[in-house]
Write a protein that holds these residues in place. Structure first.
Motif: not given
Length: 390
Positions: A79, A99, A102, A108, A111, A146, A387
């Motif tokens: 994030e 995810e 956005k 957001r 997820r 999520v 990530t």
């Protein structure tokens, strides 16, 4: 309880001249399922026994510097990255937190957890089965909320009852589960708090649009894989195994949504001899499903492909891709970038005698470079807890 997501079926997109009933169904309605391609070869009980107890073995211990190797603890799950995009965080094995990008004005991205497994051991009652040697990057409680869970099949290392129970309790039932045909009965039969209305079953090529207040919607499509199913000898192949397509549906329309392909657990082509390293040397054709997925839903911005638990090849190749096989899947699905998974996390009774834990990533990189793919850009790896953003 907060409202569940709104789920709307999408028009089914099948390969050209797709038969009715589908070739992977046994019975109408189906009571079991098969891999309908010459690329698959079924192994029977005698072959299992021969491989497990009577084949020559070469025990390969987990290197001491790998045992309990701390995962990267990216609890922000990307994030804080300045780059907004589709994010995938590796939890280990085949588990990822995805995810979506956005969208402007949204809180957001949606997820989605893919095959979430946090347990230390994956098998009946947590008493037998492969043991985890690389810990997850966080606990279930440390996860952000999520919106959906996609399950590729009901094997213990992909459908983990303890993890799902904790996850569902943490979110007080505000969670949707997506799975192949027959897996809903497995989830409900576990009696872990998941309710009938939380679970959506799909056949190969079926898809849904998932919407939730405050978030941009995504599309989930159940696509084929070459594998098996069953949690006990008396229910083998009674439930459907699959891969998953995740598509963003961003607005405004001038901004294209990203797409992701999750292969789950899959083979590519049966190799009849351990002396043959890949499908390139095999007399069987490769599984055609991946080219069909690429044609119907590609190209993909990111693909998550299995590269481990493939030895011995004569026994495993029909259901577990080698690194070389997954390079072919990368090409077939038309992926712009593919990350290797399904390795470096669990150790079972077969893999400990046939597959050093350091081998899959080495062969994945070697196979990519041999095919002229750019390492780290077109094909690569990520650490547990890391990530990837596309």
């Amino acid at each position: 309880m907060p409202p569940l997501s709104t789920i709307t079926p999408l028009p089914t997109r099948c390969p050209l001249n797709y038969p009715t009933p589908p070739p992977h169904h046994v019975g109408t309605p189906p009571t079991s399922f098969v891999n309908p391609w010459p690329s698959y070869n079924h192994t029977n009980v005698s072959q299992v026994i021969k491989t497990r107890w009577f084949s020559p073995k070469n025990y390969a211990p987990v290197p001491q510097d790998r045992v309990g190797l701390p995962a990267i603890r990216t609890l922000n799950f990307g994030e804080e990255s300045a780059e907004n995009g589709l994010k995938a965080t590796w939890i280990g094995h085949a588990s990822f937190l995805v995810e979506a990008t956005k969208a402007e004005g949204k809180e957001r991205g949606m997820r989605i957890l893919l095959d979430p497994v946090w347990s230390e051991r994956v098998g009946p009652y947590g008493m037998i089965g492969p043991i985890r040697f690389t810990p997850p990057p966080c606990t279930v409680d440390e996860l952000p909320n999520v919106d959906a869970v996609c399950i590729s099949h009901d094997h213990y290392d992909h459908l983990d009852s303890d993890t799902l129970k904790k996850l569902n309790a943490k979110q007080k039932g505000d969670l949707s589960f997506f799975c192949g045909l027959g897996v809903k009965a497995v989830l409900l039969g576990l009696e872990i708090g998941i309710k009938d209305e939380q679970v959506v079953e799909l056949d190969w090529w079926d898809g849904v649009k998932v919407e939730k207040e405050g978030l941009e919607s995504v599309e989930l499509v159940c696509t084929p894989a070459q594998h098996r199913s069953g949690r006990a000898p008396w229910n083998f192949q009674r439930t459907l195994w699959c891969s998953w397509v995740v598509k963003e549906t961003l607005t405004p329309s001038s901004r294209a949504g990203k797409s992701l392909f999750f292969a789950g657990d899959t083979g590519y082509c049966h190799v009849p001899s351990d002396d043959l390293p890949s499908h390139h040397s095999a007399p069987h054709p490769p599984c055609p499903a991946f080219s069909e997925i690429g044609t119907l839903h590609g190209p993909f911005d990111l693909a998550l492909l299995p590269i481990g638990c493939y030895q011995p090849r004569a026994f495993m190749s029909g259901v577990h891709s080698s690194p070389e096989d997954s390079i072919s899947i990368h090409k077939n699905v038309r992926s712009k970038k593919s990350i290797g998974m399904h390795y470096g996390t669990f150790r079972g009774s077969l893999s400990e005698h046939f597959e050093p834990v350091t081998e899959p990533p080495e062969r994945w990189k070697s196979a990519a470079e041999k095919e002229g793919l750019v390492w780290g850009s077109e094909v690569g790896l990520c650490d547990v807890g890391e990530t990837v953003v596309v």
